[in-house]
Write an enzyme that holds these catalytic residues in place. Sequence first.
Site, PDB file in Angstrom:
ATOM      1  N   SER A  65     -62.813 -27.634 -39.608  1.00  0.00           N
ATOM      2  CA  SER A  65     -61.751 -28.595 -39.930  1.00  0.00           C
ATOM      3  C   SER A  65     -62.314 -29.833 -40.627  1.00  0.00           C
ATOM      4  O   SER A  65     -63.423 -30.270 -40.349  1.00  0.00           O
ATOM      5  CB  SER A  65     -61.019 -29.022 -38.653  1.00  0.00           C
ATOM      6  OG  SER A  65     -60.423 -27.909 -38.026  1.00  0.00           O
ATOM      7  N   GLU A  80     -61.828 -15.331 -33.143  1.00  0.00           N
ATOM      8  CA  GLU A  80     -61.381 -16.494 -32.370  1.00  0.00           C
ATOM      9  C   GLU A  80     -59.974 -16.284 -31.829  1.00  0.00           C
ATOM     10  O   GLU A  80     -59.682 -16.582 -30.680  1.00  0.00           O
ATOM     11  CB  GLU A  80     -61.444 -17.754 -33.239  1.00  0.00           C
ATOM     12  CG  GLU A  80     -61.127 -19.033 -32.465  1.00  0.00           C
ATOM     13  CD  GLU A  80     -61.307 -20.273 -33.314  1.00  0.00           C
ATOM     14  OE1 GLU A  80     -61.228 -20.161 -34.548  1.00  0.00           O
ATOM     15  OE2 GLU A  80     -61.531 -21.357 -32.747  1.00  0.00           O
ATOM     16  N   GLN A 106     -68.581 -25.460 -34.217  1.00  0.00           N
ATOM     17  CA  GLN A 106     -67.753 -24.965 -35.316  1.00  0.00           C
ATOM     18  C   GLN A 106     -67.424 -26.096 -36.274  1.00  0.00           C
ATOM     19  O   GLN A 106     -66.737 -27.047 -35.896  1.00  0.00           O
ATOM     20  CB  GLN A 106     -66.459 -24.348 -34.782  1.00  0.00           C
ATOM     21  CG  GLN A 106     -65.600 -23.700 -35.862  1.00  0.00           C
ATOM     22  CD  GLN A 106     -64.354 -23.069 -35.294  1.00  0.00           C
ATOM     23  OE1 GLN A 106     -63.756 -23.595 -34.365  1.00  0.00           O
ATOM     24  NE2 GLN A 106     -63.954 -21.942 -35.850  1.00  0.00           N
ATOM     25  N   GLY A 107     -67.893 -26.007 -37.516  1.00  0.00           N
ATOM     26  CA  GLY A 107     -67.624 -27.009 -38.543  1.00  0.00           C
ATOM     27  C   GLY A 107     -66.658 -26.481 -39.588  1.00  0.00           C
ATOM     28  O   GLY A 107     -67.053 -26.213 -40.725  1.00  0.00           O
ATOM     29  N   SER A 150     -66.150 -28.547 -32.481  1.00  0.00           N
ATOM     30  CA  SER A 150     -66.304 -28.188 -31.068  1.00  0.00           C
ATOM     31  C   SER A 150     -67.771 -28.086 -30.668  1.00  0.00           C
ATOM     32  O   SER A 150     -68.557 -27.403 -31.328  1.00  0.00           O
ATOM     33  CB  SER A 150     -65.608 -26.850 -30.798  1.00  0.00           C
ATOM     34  OG  SER A 150     -64.266 -26.894 -31.210  1.00  0.00           O
TER      35      SER A 150
END
Length: 409
Positions: free
Chosen positions: A131, A246, A128-129, A163
């Site tokens: 933040s 999520e 997951q990109g 993550s």
Amino acid sequence: MDLAYTAEEEAFRDRLRTWLAEVLPKLPPKPVATDWPGRRAYDAAWQRMLYDAGYAGLHWPADAGGRGATPTQHLIFLEESEKAGAPYVGANFVGLLHAGPTIAAEGTPAQRARWLPPILRGDEIWCQGFSEPDAGSDLAALRTRAVRDGDDYVVTGSKIWTSHAEVADWCELLVRTDPEAPRHRGISWLAMPMDAPGVTVRPLRTLAGSTEFAELFLDEVRVPAGNRVGAEHDGWRVTMVTLSFERGTAFVGEVVACRRVLGELARTARANGRWDDAVLRRRLGRLNAEFAALWRLTQWNVSEAMGVPPGHGGPPARAKPSVGEDSRPRGRSGGVPGTGGSVFKLRYSHARQELYDAAAEVLGGQALDAAHPWVADRLSALAYTIAAGTSQIQRNIVAERILGLPKGR
């Protein structure tokens, strides 16, 4: 609301229990927490076993490669898997629990055919990109830019707390495609291959010793425009779909795990004499009620998303779609969890921290032993009030979208 299980659902539970009893004793030892390549291989092998047995993507629609099971069957699967000690979703977390469902809900038929089967089989891992270093919880402040160049986007910027980046094949990436647009517009949602030239991954070691997160540096990375999920500049809306999955369903299985740990705490307290402390007993009793309530809230949230009350079988009957018709499920929110997920996420993240604070109290002096699994879990629990949107963000969502309170500072 009828929360009783039907005969069909109980039969599903029995078949699942039988299968778990057969396969779990044959699994190899799980790799240590710091061995992410080993954990990827282990998690992928377990996912393939689920796929071959027909238990992968239970809650996904059938036309997305899932089993199209009822919400209640999905919850039974989570409950029985945890009770039996089955492996956690692990490295498949992002792909299975929010990138995949987002593509199933928002992707084109070609995108669904390309990315969903490998996720379900455990062949491809996603990270997951979202933040960024200067944005924090203010996701709309992202600066990573993507400039259109022919059939590609050229992406430059950096991400943090990415993550599973260390072992990922793909990244669900948020980029700013129109820097002149207002903050919540001009954003696009891309599927970026992690082996593309210009991608650099720098693992971050957490307080618990794992490298689950990483920094991600993007230096003129070319991403095909065909990898954009949703319309150009409409990525904020697509992101809300991702975050709904999520917050609404991704942590559901962990509630069952917390209830199991709570039982272990009570047994340990009885064995080491801590059970004589009435304050501790009340604390554990309150937590037991808390997790029971969270499980009921989960049932309600999942059922609302699918438009099906628990204990009432499958999705509402609808005519077989004609050629070209969108056949995705249509509950009250089209299969996407609603803002009730923020209520769950807010309360669950705090309850998890309280659980492991209670574990430290039960352990006494052993709470200083870093090798004890409850100690590592206590350190990991600190991140839960930040992950998937901070508690402050969840409170704003609850206040504005559920309670209808006015915005303002």
